[in-house]
Design a protein around this motif. Structure first.
Motif, PDB file in Angstrom:
ATOM      1  N   ARG A 250       0.864  -1.277  -0.095  1.00 37.53           N
ATOM      2  CA  ARG A 250       0.178  -0.115  -0.035  1.00 37.53           C
ATOM      3  C   ARG A 250       0.932   1.208   0.175  1.00 37.53           C
ATOM      4  NH1 ARG A 250      -3.989   2.109   4.666  1.00 37.53           N
ATOM      5  NH2 ARG A 250      -2.174   1.437   5.780  1.00 37.53           N
ATOM      6  N   ALA A 251       1.910   1.217   1.033  1.00 36.12           N
ATOM      7  CA  ALA A 251       2.845   2.299   0.925  1.00 36.12           C
ATOM      8  C   ALA A 251       3.247   2.781  -0.527  1.00 36.12           C
ATOM      9  CB  ALA A 251       3.959   2.259   1.949  1.00 36.12           C
ATOM     10  N   VAL A 252       3.994   1.700  -0.955  1.00 34.98           N
ATOM     11  CA  VAL A 252       4.624   1.866  -2.257  1.00 34.98           C
ATOM     12  C   VAL A 252       3.681   2.400  -3.464  1.00 34.98           C
ATOM     13  CG1 VAL A 252       5.642   0.653  -4.346  1.00 34.98           C
ATOM     14  CG2 VAL A 252       6.457   0.266  -1.873  1.00 34.98           C
ATOM     15  N   SER A 281      12.087  -4.601   3.197  1.00 42.38           N
ATOM     16  CA  SER A 281      12.111  -3.114   2.938  1.00 42.38           C
ATOM     17  C   SER A 281      11.280  -2.702   1.753  1.00 42.38           C
ATOM     18  CB  SER A 281      13.867  -2.925   2.649  1.00 42.38           C
ATOM     19  OG  SER A 281      14.683  -3.446   3.656  1.00 42.38           O
ATOM     20  N   ASP A 282      10.652  -1.727   2.030  1.00 39.60           N
ATOM     21  CA  ASP A 282       9.802  -1.103   0.955  1.00 39.60           C
ATOM     22  C   ASP A 282      10.071   0.371   0.752  1.00 39.60           C
ATOM     23  OD1 ASP A 282       8.242   1.064   2.470  1.00 39.60           O
ATOM     24  OD2 ASP A 282       7.256  -0.635   3.358  1.00 39.60           O
ATOM     25  N   ARG A 283      10.126   0.801  -0.412  1.00 42.44           N
ATOM     26  CA  ARG A 283      10.328   2.517  -0.509  1.00 42.44           C
ATOM     27  C   ARG A 283       9.178   3.080  -0.843  1.00 42.44           C
ATOM     28  NH1 ARG A 283      14.729   2.144  -5.243  1.00 42.44           N
ATOM     29  NH2 ARG A 283      14.138   4.083  -5.410  1.00 42.44           N
ATOM     30  N   GLY A 346      11.519   5.040   3.105  1.00 43.89           N
ATOM     31  CA  GLY A 346      10.858   4.111   3.045  1.00 43.89           C
ATOM     32  C   GLY A 346      10.821   3.185   4.426  1.00 43.89           C
ATOM     33  N   THR A 347      10.307   1.948   4.641  1.00 44.61           N
ATOM     34  CA  THR A 347      10.218   1.357   5.938  1.00 44.61           C
ATOM     35  C   THR A 347      10.937   0.004   5.848  1.00 44.61           C
ATOM     36  OG1 THR A 347       8.273   2.543   6.032  1.00 44.61           O
ATOM     37  CG2 THR A 347       8.439   0.640   7.591  1.00 44.61           C
ATOM     38  N   ASP A 348      11.700  -0.271   6.955  1.00 39.58           N
ATOM     39  CA  ASP A 348      12.063  -1.546   7.238  1.00 39.58           C
ATOM     40  C   ASP A 348      11.229  -2.310   8.143  1.00 39.58           C
ATOM     41  OD1 ASP A 348      14.005  -1.185   5.212  1.00 39.58           O
ATOM     42  OD2 ASP A 348      15.618  -1.353   6.728  1.00 39.58           O
TER      43      ASP A 348
HETATM   44  C1  W6P Z   1       5.147   1.914   5.472  1.00 37.38           C
HETATM   45  C2  W6P Z   1       4.170   1.934   6.961  1.00 37.38           C
HETATM   46  C3  W6P Z   1       4.598   0.354   7.370  1.00 37.38           C
HETATM   47  C4  W6P Z   1       4.130  -0.508   8.559  1.00 37.38           C
HETATM   48  C5  W6P Z   1       4.504  -1.791   8.502  1.00 37.38           C
HETATM   49  C6  W6P Z   1       5.454  -2.260   7.588  1.00 37.38           C
HETATM   50  C7  W6P Z   1       5.503  -1.754   6.405  1.00 37.38           C
HETATM   51  C8  W6P Z   1       5.255  -0.217   6.217  1.00 37.38           C
HETATM   52  N1  W6P Z   1       5.499   0.693   5.227  1.00 37.38           N
HETATM   53  O1  W6P Z   1       5.147   2.782   4.651  1.00 37.38           O
END
Ligand code: W6P
Length: 400
Positions: A250-252, A281-283, A346-348
């Motif tokens: 969703r964030a990406v 890891s997302d960006r 982003g978020t780890d």
């Molecule tokens: C986000 C917020 C979040 C919470 C938990 C796991 C991943 C992410 N990415 O932006």
């Protein structure tokens, strides 16, 4: 009444935590009578320990119809199990009845999470909830849901091992499962399963989804072709990963505009001597630090949704109870789930698990004097300045 005495008596015992290794060893020499004798004591002990805490909840919350319903379910189940404590001889018929009884209990409690969430909403809609109350509820729900996870684990192990042919753990390698534990749990398989299912929802809503790149590291062994395997409960791991993937996707998708290249989600698997870690890891642009603590709060996520009616059309919406409960699954066998975010990037999210099954012990709430003291006195009022108060005092002094 007699019942209150029994509740007191059983809450005096501390729950006996089992390690994954103990669950496995037990499953390999499975003896239904031994399991029965253990559970008919251990289940009421675990029930009683958490029921004493239900009784300590803020009165306002306890009076909410949903919370009251949950309380009743616990009392009924406690009584039902105690019937077996009274029986002296152990007959095949007793064993069969016991199995039926705990299956019934599992079904009775299947909607506890949703019902408690409803209770919290009921409280919010009818009362002002102060910080203190909110903190007590957070403390309680963490312990309450952890207790529930543990009780369901015990019931699942018993019914899967002794409940006959009807129940089988899911998955392609079902014959190798011991109850719901996979002694050779292939992390990549569970990861791909969770990713694909989250991606399906993401594609439905956003018409696209980020790719997944998996990287594996291990201290010794592990050649490039062999996947990391651990002794674990795949359904618990799936639950955590599915939740994290949904959040990352969703964030990406929200952070990057349409027609842009969506940056992939990277997942690093590492296996050390002590820990097995999964880092996602997302960006997706990250979240501000001020929001971080909210991620794991039940009260935050139960904020009355503005549009309940179209909730089903937004499959990735809301944090819900997903993150706090995922963290409980991780902590249940002495692992953890932590999130670290860099706003603007982003978020780890890291899932930690114990590499050794004998160190993967159940983490269980125990009811004792300290617990009740907590509910009475709560947490200390801050003795540090915070942003809000320092701003206020400046505003006040400038007004003067
Ligand atoms: C986000 C917020 C979040 C919470 C938990 C796991 C991943 C992410 N990415 O932006």
């Amino acid at each position: 009444k007699n019942y209150a005495k029994l509740l007191d008596a059983y809450s005096q015992f501390s729950p006996s935590p089992l390690s994954i290794k103990k669950f496995i060893d037990f499953g390999l020499n499975a003896c239904e009578t031994t399991s029965y004798i253990f559970l008919r004591k251990e289940l009421p002990v675990r029930l009683a320990n958490i029921m004493k805490e239900i009784a300590l909840l803020p009165e306002n919350l306890l009076r909410m119809p949903s919370v009251n319903a949950v309380h009743q379910w616990y009392m009924t189940s406690f009584r039902e199990i105690l019937e077996f404590e009274k029986m002296d001889d152990i007959t095949p018929r007793n064993l069969r009845n016991f199995c039926d009884s705990i299956v019934k209990i599992r079904n009775r409690h299947s909607d506890v999470v949703e019902t408690m969430a409803q209770g919290v909403i009921e409280l919010k809609e009818s009362h002002d909830v102060d910080q203190q109350t909110e903190h007590s509820i957070q403390y309680f729900l963490d312990r309450f849901y952890m207790s529930r996870i543990s009780i369901r684990m015990l019931i699942n192990q018993h019914t899967l091992l002794f409940g006959g042919q009807l129940e089988r753990a899911p998955g392609p390698t079902q014959s190798k499962y011991i109850g719901c534990i996979d002694p050779h749990c292939n992390l990549v398989c569970v990861i791909k399963d969770a990713y694909e299912n989250a991606r399906f929802l993401c594609d439905q809503y956003y018409l696209d989804s980020p790719e997944l790149i998996i990287e594996q590291h291990a201290i010794n062994e592990l050649k490039a072709e062999s996947d990391v395997r651990i002794v674990y409960v795949p359904s618990h791991l799936y639950h955590m990963l599915f939740e994290l993937f949904k959040n990352s996707m969703r964030a990406v998708m929200e952070y990057h505009g349409q027609n842009e290249q969506y940056p992939p989600i990277r997942l690093t698997i590492s296996k050390g001597k002590e820990d097995v870690c999964l880092k996602l890891s997302d960006r997706g642009g990250g979240i501000p630090r001020s929001l971080h603590d909210q991620l794991f709060k039940y009260m935050y996520s139960t904020a009355p949704q503005p549009s309940k009616s179209d909730a089903h059309t937004v499959p990735l919406a809301g944090y819900g109870y997903g993150l706090p409960i995922s963290r409980l699954y991780a902590r249940y066998f002495h692992g953890d789930l932590v999130i670290m975010s860099c706003e603007g990037h982003g978020t780890d999210a890291v899932i930690y698990m114990k590499a050794l099954s004998n160190e993967a012990n159940e983490l269980l709430p125990i009811f004792n004097k300290t617990t009740s003291k907590f509910y009475r006195t709560g947490y200390p009022i801050g003795d540090w300045t915070n942003q809000a108060t320092s701003l206020n005092s400046r505003q006040i002094s400038m007004q003067c």
